[in-house]
Design a protein around this motif. Sequence first.
Motif, short mmCIF file in Angstrom:
data_model
loop_
_atom_site.label_atom_id
_atom_site.label_comp_id
_atom_site.label_asym_id
_atom_site.label_seq_id
_atom_site.Cartn_x
_atom_site.Cartn_y
_atom_site.Cartn_z
N LEU A 2 0.82 -1.19 0.00
CA LEU A 2 0.00 0.00 0.00
C LEU A 2 0.86 1.26 0.00
O LEU A 2 1.96 1.27 0.53
CB LEU A 2 -0.91 0.01 1.22
N ASP A 3 0.33 2.30 -0.60
CA ASP A 3 0.98 3.60 -0.59
C ASP A 3 0.97 4.16 0.83
O ASP A 3 0.03 3.93 1.59
CB ASP A 3 0.24 4.52 -1.56
N LEU A 4 2.01 4.89 1.18
CA LEU A 4 2.13 5.41 2.53
C LEU A 4 1.00 6.38 2.87
O LEU A 4 0.52 6.40 4.00
CB LEU A 4 3.49 6.09 2.69
N HIS A 5 0.54 7.13 1.88
CA HIS A 5 -0.58 8.06 2.13
C HIS A 5 -1.88 7.30 2.36
O HIS A 5 -2.71 7.72 3.17
CB HIS A 5 -0.72 9.04 0.97
N HIS A 6 -2.05 6.20 1.67
CA HIS A 6 -3.24 5.36 1.88
C HIS A 6 -3.21 4.75 3.28
O HIS A 6 -4.23 4.69 3.97
CB HIS A 6 -3.30 4.27 0.81
N ILE A 7 -2.05 4.32 3.71
CA ILE A 7 -1.90 3.76 5.05
C ILE A 7 -2.21 4.83 6.10
O ILE A 7 -2.90 4.57 7.09
CB ILE A 7 -0.48 3.19 5.25
N PHE A 8 -1.73 6.06 5.87
CA PHE A 8 -1.99 7.13 6.81
C PHE A 8 -3.48 7.48 6.85
O PHE A 8 -4.03 7.77 7.92
CB PHE A 8 -1.16 8.38 6.48
N ALA A 9 -4.16 7.43 5.71
CA ALA A 9 -5.61 7.68 5.69
C ALA A 9 -6.35 6.61 6.50
O ALA A 9 -7.29 6.94 7.25
CB ALA A 9 -6.12 7.71 4.26
N MET A 10 -5.92 5.37 6.37
CA MET A 10 -6.53 4.30 7.18
C MET A 10 -6.22 4.51 8.66
O MET A 10 -7.07 4.26 9.51
CB MET A 10 -6.03 2.93 6.72
N GLN A 11 -5.02 4.99 8.95
CA GLN A 11 -4.64 5.27 10.34
C GLN A 11 -5.54 6.34 10.95
O GLN A 11 -5.95 6.23 12.10
CB GLN A 11 -3.19 5.77 10.40
N LYS A 12 -5.84 7.37 10.17
CA LYS A 12 -6.70 8.44 10.67
C LYS A 12 -8.11 7.93 10.96
O LYS A 12 -8.70 8.28 11.97
CB LYS A 12 -6.75 9.60 9.69
N LYS A 13 -8.63 7.08 10.08
CA LYS A 13 -9.96 6.51 10.31
C LYS A 13 -9.96 5.66 11.58
O LYS A 13 -10.88 5.74 12.39
CB LYS A 13 -10.39 5.66 9.12
N ALA A 14 -8.93 4.86 11.74
CA ALA A 14 -8.83 4.03 12.94
C ALA A 14 -8.67 4.89 14.18
O ALA A 14 -9.21 4.57 15.24
CB ALA A 14 -7.66 3.05 12.80
N LEU A 15 -7.94 6.00 14.06
CA LEU A 15 -7.76 6.90 15.20
C LEU A 15 -9.10 7.50 15.62
O LEU A 15 -9.40 7.57 16.81
CB LEU A 15 -6.77 8.02 14.87
N PHE A 16 -9.91 7.93 14.66
CA PHE A 16 -11.20 8.52 15.01
C PHE A 16 -12.11 7.49 15.69
O PHE A 16 -12.82 7.81 16.64
CB PHE A 16 -11.88 9.12 13.78
#
Length: 123
Positions: A2-16
């Motif tokens: 996965l692209d690093l930006h895609h991983i970070f987007a998933m991280q933000k969703k999980a954080l919320f």
Amino acid sequence: MLDLHHIFAMQKKALFFLLALCALGWGFTSYPTVFAGIAVGACFGTYNFWILVRRMDKFDRSISEGKKTVSLGSALRFGSGIASVAIAITLPQYFHLISTVIGLMIPYVFLFIGVIVSSVRNK
């Protein structure tokens, strides 16, 4: 991979989602300091991951342009971790220290789980 930006987007969703769970735990359990510590640690951990994503972009650009590579921001991420622990130490009536440290590691746990899920899906 996965692209690093895609991983970070998933991280933000999980954080919320995690912050919503922490808010529920803070409001409805007898352990509000533990859930507040997890929330603060997870926020600082996600901030550290964001710094890493941003620095990796700069690193990739400098490598592709043939320029001298820059630092990956380890000192800034280390300082952010110290800041979260300092908040927990100075305000122990609001934040639990151990749960703050655990919260700092949660984004990396999310990253590990994401890699496992991605590899299972690609098989």
